[in-house]
Design a protein around this motif. Structure first.
Motif, PDB file in Angstrom:
ATOM      1  N   TRP A 161      -0.376  43.286  60.765  1.00 30.92           N
ATOM      2  CA  TRP A 161      -0.302  42.323  59.657  1.00 30.92           C
ATOM      3  C   TRP A 161      -1.500  41.365  59.678  1.00 30.92           C
ATOM      4  CZ3 TRP A 161       2.320  42.893  55.463  1.00 30.92           C
ATOM      5  CH2 TRP A 161       3.516  43.609  55.461  1.00 30.92           C
ATOM      6  N   LYS A 162      -1.922  40.964  60.868  1.00 27.98           N
ATOM      7  CA  LYS A 162      -3.086  40.078  60.965  1.00 27.98           C
ATOM      8  C   LYS A 162      -4.334  40.773  60.440  1.00 27.98           C
ATOM      9  CE  LYS A 162      -5.821  37.381  64.275  1.00 27.98           C
ATOM     10  NZ  LYS A 162      -6.003  37.019  65.705  1.00 27.98           N
ATOM     11  N   ARG A 163      -4.527  42.043  60.814  1.00 27.24           N
ATOM     12  CA  ARG A 163      -5.688  42.785  60.318  1.00 27.24           C
ATOM     13  C   ARG A 163      -5.639  42.917  58.799  1.00 27.24           C
ATOM     14  NH1 ARG A 163      -5.451  47.792  64.643  1.00 27.24           N
ATOM     15  NH2 ARG A 163      -6.234  46.657  66.469  1.00 27.24           N
ATOM     16  N   LEU A 164      -4.457  43.203  58.272  1.00 31.29           N
ATOM     17  CA  LEU A 164      -4.337  43.370  56.821  1.00 31.29           C
ATOM     18  C   LEU A 164      -4.710  42.081  56.098  1.00 31.29           C
ATOM     19  CD1 LEU A 164      -3.514  45.071  54.382  1.00 31.29           C
ATOM     20  CD2 LEU A 164      -1.147  44.314  54.755  1.00 31.29           C
ATOM     21  N   ALA A 165      -4.162  40.968  56.547  1.00 31.39           N
ATOM     22  CA  ALA A 165      -4.454  39.690  55.896  1.00 31.39           C
ATOM     23  C   ALA A 165      -5.934  39.341  55.981  1.00 31.39           C
ATOM     24  CB  ALA A 165      -3.606  38.583  56.531  1.00 31.39           C
ATOM     25  N   GLU A 166      -6.540  39.547  57.144  1.00 33.81           N
ATOM     26  CA  GLU A 166      -7.960  39.222  57.302  1.00 33.81           C
ATOM     27  C   GLU A 166      -8.838  40.143  56.456  1.00 33.81           C
ATOM     28  OE1 GLU A 166      -8.577  39.484  61.477  1.00 33.81           O
ATOM     29  OE2 GLU A 166      -7.762  37.469  61.900  1.00 33.81           O
ATOM     30  N   SER A 167      -8.467  41.411  56.372  1.00 32.98           N
ATOM     31  CA  SER A 167      -9.274  42.373  55.609  1.00 32.98           C
ATOM     32  C   SER A 167      -9.208  42.104  54.113  1.00 32.98           C
ATOM     33  CB  SER A 167      -8.803  43.799  55.909  1.00 32.98           C
ATOM     34  OG  SER A 167      -8.982  44.127  57.265  1.00 32.98           O
ATOM     35  N   LEU A 168      -8.072  41.607  53.647  1.00 32.00           N
ATOM     36  CA  LEU A 168      -7.900  41.374  52.211  1.00 32.00           C
ATOM     37  C   LEU A 168      -8.453  40.026  51.754  1.00 32.00           C
ATOM     38  CD1 LEU A 168      -4.340  42.773  51.410  1.00 32.00           C
ATOM     39  CD2 LEU A 168      -6.552  43.737  50.754  1.00 32.00           C
ATOM     40  N   ALA A 169      -8.668  39.101  52.670  1.00 35.07           N
ATOM     41  CA  ALA A 169      -9.101  37.751  52.271  1.00 35.07           C
ATOM     42  C   ALA A 169     -10.362  37.770  51.413  1.00 35.07           C
ATOM     43  CB  ALA A 169      -9.283  36.876  53.508  1.00 35.07           C
ATOM     44  N   PRO A 170     -11.450  38.459  51.816  1.00 42.59           N
ATOM     45  CA  PRO A 170     -12.635  38.455  50.947  1.00 42.59           C
ATOM     46  C   PRO A 170     -12.410  39.184  49.628  1.00 42.59           C
ATOM     47  CG  PRO A 170     -12.952  39.936  52.815  1.00 42.59           C
ATOM     48  CD  PRO A 170     -11.706  39.158  53.089  1.00 42.59           C
ATOM     49  N   VAL A 171     -11.531  40.163  49.611  1.00 42.65           N
ATOM     50  CA  VAL A 171     -11.236  40.873  48.366  1.00 42.65           C
ATOM     51  C   VAL A 171     -10.514  39.947  47.390  1.00 42.65           C
ATOM     52  CG1 VAL A 171     -10.179  42.918  47.350  1.00 42.65           C
ATOM     53  CG2 VAL A 171     -11.029  43.001  49.706  1.00 42.65           C
ATOM     54  N   LEU A 172      -9.595  39.159  47.900  1.00 46.83           N
ATOM     55  CA  LEU A 172      -8.891  38.201  47.047  1.00 46.83           C
ATOM     56  C   LEU A 172      -9.836  37.136  46.519  1.00 46.83           C
ATOM     57  CD1 LEU A 172      -5.645  37.951  49.159  1.00 46.83           C
ATOM     58  CD2 LEU A 172      -5.782  38.769  46.790  1.00 46.83           C
ATOM     59  N   ASP A 173     -10.782  36.712  47.345  1.00 45.95           N
ATOM     60  CA  ASP A 173     -11.788  35.752  46.862  1.00 45.95           C
ATOM     61  C   ASP A 173     -12.599  36.361  45.715  1.00 45.95           C
ATOM     62  OD1 ASP A 173     -10.983  33.882  48.720  1.00 45.95           O
ATOM     63  OD2 ASP A 173     -12.601  34.337  50.148  1.00 45.95           O
ATOM     64  N   ALA A 174     -13.016  37.610  45.890  1.00 47.76           N
ATOM     65  CA  ALA A 174     -13.785  38.280  44.840  1.00 47.76           C
ATOM     66  C   ALA A 174     -12.939  38.478  43.587  1.00 47.76           C
ATOM     67  CB  ALA A 174     -14.299  39.633  45.341  1.00 47.76           C
ATOM     68  N   ALA A 175     -11.671  38.818  43.774  1.00 50.43           N
ATOM     69  CA  ALA A 175     -10.781  39.008  42.621  1.00 50.43           C
ATOM     70  C   ALA A 175     -10.604  37.705  41.849  1.00 50.43           C
ATOM     71  CB  ALA A 175      -9.436  39.540  43.099  1.00 50.43           C
ATOM     72  N   ALA A 176     -10.490  36.602  42.576  1.00 49.38           N
ATOM     73  CA  ALA A 176     -10.364  35.304  41.913  1.00 49.38           C
ATOM     74  C   ALA A 176     -11.609  34.981  41.100  1.00 49.38           C
ATOM     75  CB  ALA A 176     -10.105  34.208  42.952  1.00 49.38           C
ATOM     76  N   THR A 177     -12.777  35.237  41.669  1.00 51.70           N
ATOM     77  CA  THR A 177     -14.029  34.983  40.957  1.00 51.70           C
ATOM     78  C   THR A 177     -14.165  35.871  39.725  1.00 51.70           C
ATOM     79  OG1 THR A 177     -15.126  34.320  43.006  1.00 51.70           O
ATOM     80  CG2 THR A 177     -16.541  34.996  41.176  1.00 51.70           C
ATOM     81  N   ALA A 178     -13.762  37.140  39.865  1.00 50.89           N
ATOM     82  CA  ALA A 178     -13.879  38.100  38.758  1.00 50.89           C
ATOM     83  C   ALA A 178     -12.784  37.946  37.720  1.00 50.89           C
ATOM     84  CB  ALA A 178     -13.858  39.522  39.313  1.00 50.89           C
ATOM     85  N   GLY A 179     -11.691  37.274  38.080  1.00 53.05           N
ATOM     86  CA  GLY A 179     -10.572  37.144  37.154  1.00 53.05           C
ATOM     87  C   GLY A 179      -9.783  38.431  36.989  1.00 53.05           C
TER      88      GLY A 179
END
Length: 323
Positions: A161-179
């Motif tokens: 679960w820790k790996r999953l959360a850490e791996s997705l963090a930059p993707v979520l940041d990019a998704a927020a920027t892209a809308g």
């Protein structure tokens, strides 16, 4: 326990397969149906898109793969612009899917994953998702789909679960920027396999706004404690993408409509009632050998099963204001 098995096409599958019938059905209900390119893997992408438009689909679930908008090949931005123009010309909405089996590793199905022990391997999967977010933004997609991956042997659950959360963090940041929402799919056999697991991830990450849910209706039938229609209602606040096919309880086998146990009308009625306005994409990845056959027969089935509405929704690909 679930199991995966192969299934050949049922050539007697009932359904009206004409574009006129599909167009008539489209005007009668609020849901918007697409078909996944992972079920049309033997077709060139342009041919697949033309087929779906001719049949009357509202959109496409575009799996980024070596044969369909390869995310790792050169000139991705230019190739994406060409696909965007083609989608616009055909009037097709789109969601971007990232479940290609061997796009990153020719020897490991869905490898590497977000859970792999090697941080460089995890980074390769994260990079693929970042590329997918960029493609989705350029295509005007309503969501980017992904899944967690299978927990590697010897990895404890807390570490996974820790790996999953850490791996997705930059993707979520990019998704927020892209809308563009990131829609995580509970997948049988994966770390994140149920709706309850999705909420575990959501809480772990602090309930970030870009994080949403891909709900596969067949997976609900396969292993969720609630019936599929109740799963739709429970998932409604987080619903960003929907996949649909038939399935049987306890068997992870994507089936053509009518070959499994799902009662589709209550499911589609529940989905329409949520206000969801993204695509509902037919997911038959093991039926590419007869992809046009099943694409032709799936849409009339869904049109007949869908609830009526006085007006047709548009093909913009936008989810509703509340969902």
């Amino acid at each position: 326990m679930t199991r995966d098995v192969n299934q050949g096409p049922n050539e007697t599958q009932a359904g009206r397969g004409t574009s006129d019938t599909a167009a008539e059905g489209a005007a009668a209900h609020p849901l918007r149906f697409g078909y996944g390119t992972n079920g049309l893997a033997d077709l060139r992408l342009d041919d697949a898109l033309a087929l779906l438009a001719d049949l009357g689909y509202d959109g496409v679930g575009l799996t980024l793969d070596h044969m369909h908008l390869d995310p790792l090949a050169d000139d991705l931005a230019a190739r994406t612009r060409r696909v965007a123009r083609r989608l616009d010309a055909l009037g097709l909405g789109v969601t971007v899917e990232t479940g290609a089996r061997y796009v990153l590793d020719p020897r490991r199905k869905h490898g590497p994953s977000l859970l792999d022990p090697d941080p460089e391997d995890r980074a390769r999967r994260t990079d693929l998702l970042l590329r997918a977010v960029g493609v989705a933004a350029d295509l005007g997609a309503h969501a980017v789909h992904c899944f967690s991956g299978v927990t590697p042997a010897g990895t404890d659950e807390d570490t996974a679960w820790k790996r999953l959360a850490e791996s997705l963090a930059p993707v979520l940041d990019a998704a927020a920027t892209a809308g563009v929402p990131l829609a995580v799919e509970p997948e049988p056999g994966h770390l994140l396999s149920t709706l309850a697991d999705f909420h575990t991830l959501r809480r772990t990450l602090g309930d970030p706004e870009p994080l949403g849910l891909t709900l596969d209706i067949g997976h609900c039938q396969c292993l969720e404690p609630l019936p599929p229609a109740d799963c739709v209602r429970a998932a409604a606040p987080w619903l960003r993408h929907v996949q649909i096919e038939d399935m049987r309880r306890g068997v992870h086998e994507h089936l053509p409509f009518g070959d499994g146990e799902i009662d589709c009308p209550p499911v589609l009625e529940a989905l329409a009632a949520t206000g969801y306005r993204g695509l509902t994409v037919v997911e038959l990845p093991r039926h590419s050998h007869a992809g046009p056959h099943f694409a032709e027969r799936s849409l009339p089935f869904l049109r007949r099963a869908a609830p009526a509405s006085p007006s047709r929704t548009n093909r913009s690909g936008e989810p509703s204001a509340t969902h």
